[in-house]
Design a protein around this motif. Sequence first.
Motif, PDB file in Angstrom:
ATOM      1  N   ALA A 113       0.816  -1.223   0.000  1.00  0.00           N
ATOM      2  CA  ALA A 113       0.000   0.000   0.000  1.00  0.00           C
ATOM      3  C   ALA A 113       0.845   1.268   0.000  1.00  0.00           C
ATOM      4  O   ALA A 113       0.665   2.154   0.837  1.00  0.00           O
ATOM      5  CB  ALA A 113      -0.968  -0.016   1.176  1.00  0.00           C
ATOM      6  N   LYS A 147       0.620   3.695  -1.974  1.00  0.00           N
ATOM      7  CA  LYS A 147      -0.247   4.855  -2.198  1.00  0.00           C
ATOM      8  C   LYS A 147      -0.680   5.431  -0.854  1.00  0.00           C
ATOM      9  O   LYS A 147      -0.628   6.650  -0.644  1.00  0.00           O
ATOM     10  CB  LYS A 147      -1.459   4.474  -3.041  1.00  0.00           C
ATOM     11  CG  LYS A 147      -2.398   5.637  -3.295  1.00  0.00           C
ATOM     12  CD  LYS A 147      -3.559   5.241  -4.198  1.00  0.00           C
ATOM     13  CE  LYS A 147      -4.451   6.434  -4.486  1.00  0.00           C
ATOM     14  NZ  LYS A 147      -5.531   6.084  -5.429  1.00  0.00           N
ATOM     15  N   ASN A 148      -1.130   4.572   0.071  1.00  0.00           N
ATOM     16  CA  ASN A 148      -1.523   5.057   1.389  1.00  0.00           C
ATOM     17  C   ASN A 148      -0.341   5.650   2.147  1.00  0.00           C
ATOM     18  O   ASN A 148      -0.503   6.617   2.892  1.00  0.00           O
ATOM     19  CB  ASN A 148      -2.183   3.950   2.211  1.00  0.00           C
ATOM     20  CG  ASN A 148      -3.665   3.832   1.942  1.00  0.00           C
ATOM     21  OD1 ASN A 148      -4.252   4.657   1.255  1.00  0.00           O
ATOM     22  ND2 ASN A 148      -4.273   2.796   2.481  1.00  0.00           N
TER      23      ASN A 148
END
Length: 162
Positions: A119, A121-122
Amino acid sequence: MSIQAGIIMGSKSDLHIMQDAADIFKAFGVEFEMTVVSAHRTPERMFEYAKNAASRGLKVIIAGAGGAAHLPGMVASITTLPVIGVPVKSSNSIDGWDSILSILQMPNGIPVATVALNAAKNAGLLAVQILATADASLGVQMQAYKDELRRKVEESADELQG
């Protein structure tokens, strides 16, 4: 504008995951650097990177690693900057759990913010939120981003309801 964030990864093979954090930084106009720093294969490089990050102007570091995934924790043990760990499901991984637990289970005193498997992106979004505490324009952009997420959900709900 100076470089505010660092994206590091244990291997170039992690780039396809870590690119998502870079894309978020580009979308928000955050200047960043990205490089390979292996905790196991280049410990001196890792130490120098972490030791000098704040003096080079960095405010936050995103560290992605697979397998034993010591990079985020080791970097966090050296720097006072916030470190966000991205567990990466690598070819030698135990379905990603080894990476998740290596990053998540840090001892008290050495915190690492940990996002979900792959993740990045997070991790980029969390880094922007951290930077926004000292940059009002990033805060405005983040609010617009979240407003857009909400709008898309409401639009989807309206479509389903007819």
